[in-house]
Scaffold this active site. Structure first.
Site, PDB file in Angstrom:
ATOM      1  N   TYR A 148      -2.463  -1.453  10.059  1.00  0.00           N
ATOM      2  CA  TYR A 148      -2.356  -1.491   8.606  1.00  0.00           C
ATOM      3  C   TYR A 148      -0.996  -0.963   8.162  1.00  0.00           C
ATOM      4  O   TYR A 148      -0.314  -1.576   7.326  1.00  0.00           O
ATOM      5  CB  TYR A 148      -3.484  -0.657   8.002  1.00  0.00           C
ATOM      6  CG  TYR A 148      -3.684  -0.851   6.520  1.00  0.00           C
ATOM      7  CD1 TYR A 148      -4.500  -1.864   6.039  1.00  0.00           C
ATOM      8  CD2 TYR A 148      -3.083   0.004   5.588  1.00  0.00           C
ATOM      9  CE1 TYR A 148      -4.705  -2.033   4.679  1.00  0.00           C
ATOM     10  CE2 TYR A 148      -3.284  -0.163   4.231  1.00  0.00           C
ATOM     11  CZ  TYR A 148      -4.098  -1.182   3.788  1.00  0.00           C
ATOM     12  OH  TYR A 148      -4.298  -1.350   2.430  1.00  0.00           O
ATOM     13  N   SER A 187       0.846  -1.191   0.000  1.00  0.00           N
ATOM     14  CA  SER A 187       0.000   0.000   0.000  1.00  0.00           C
ATOM     15  C   SER A 187       0.881   1.242   0.000  1.00  0.00           C
ATOM     16  O   SER A 187       2.069   1.172   0.351  1.00  0.00           O
ATOM     17  CB  SER A 187      -0.884  -0.007   1.259  1.00  0.00           C
ATOM     18  OG  SER A 187      -1.517   1.244   1.466  1.00  0.00           O
TER      19      SER A 187
END
Length: 241
Positions: free
Chosen positions: A147, A133
């Site tokens: 995350y 990401s």
């Protein structure tokens, strides 16, 4: 380079980036196997692309090993299964939420990569794409502690694979997308609007990226791809913050 005769396995393949990658690789001629936790979207996609579906949770190492035994030798792995939780700041994240995010986003990627690499070594090569990401390069408040940590670790895992396995013809690409208009955005404390999602990367943009990596000749290793929408809110700022 065509992908005829190649076997591609995509985790998190029922929706979003994984499904787009499955469509792109099938169009390029690969035999595509999609896996994920929900059988219905997997089976629907498999019918659409002429592929195969295996329902599993990548956090379950045994289930991953059984899936690879069922698939057989894998030439291309796209590890795209990912998750997040609404309560994600350090002040709010609970132990259970932290563990689930790390189990899917990091451990699930490790389980899949470890399972396919013995066969790749035996055949002298293979391609792995580990979906990280933008948060794997730039930790942000929006994406949250678990995350951020898990996606940073995926980048390190991909580099470790190239460090150790390049001599065996195995090449790993960490793909680091910015905002992509997929279902995971609905887990945000304040989900984006339809107008905002229309300006983001779309799943098919990542599908094209996945195909591009897969079709590179064996001498080429794309170590990282950092890709974002032109309208990049990580630069422009987020109203919800």
């Amino acid at each position: 380079m065509g992908l005829d005769g190649k076997v591609a396995w995509i985790t998190g393949g029922g929706t979003g980036i994984g499904a787009a990658g499955a469509r792109a690789l099938a169009e390029a001629g690969a035999r595509v196997v999609v896996s994920g936790r929900r059988a219905e979207p997997l089976e629907e996609l498999a019918r659409e692309i002429g592929g195969e579906a295996i329902a599993l949770d990548v956090a379950d190492a045994g289930a991953v090993d059984r899936a690879v035994a069922q698939i057989g030798p894998v030439d291309i792995l796209v590890a795209s299964a990912g998750t997040n939780v609404p309560a994600r700041s350090m002040a709010e994240v609970e132990t259970e939420g932290w563990q689930r995010v790390v189990d899917v986003n990091l451990n699930g990627v490790f389980h899949a990569a470890r399972a396919v690499m013995p066969g790749m070594r035996a055949r002298g090569g293979g391609v792995l794409m580990l979906v990280s990401s933008w948060a794997g390069r730039h930790a942000t408040r929006l994406t949250g502690a678990a995350y951020n940590a898990s996606k940073h670790a995926v980048v390190a895992l991909s580099e470790s694979i190239n460090t150790e396995e390049g001599a065996n013809g195995i090449r790993s690409t960490a793909i680091l997308p910015g905002e992509v208009a997929t279902d995971i955005l609905q887990t945000r404390p304040v989900p984006p609007s339809r107008e905002q999602m229309d300006r983001m990367l779309q799943a098919e943009d990542l599908g094209a990226t996945i195909r591009f990596v897969a079709e590179m000749p064996p001498r080429v290793c794309l170590n990282e791809i950092l890709i974002s929408p032109t309208w990049n809110r990580f630069y422009l700022g987020f109203e919800e913050l």
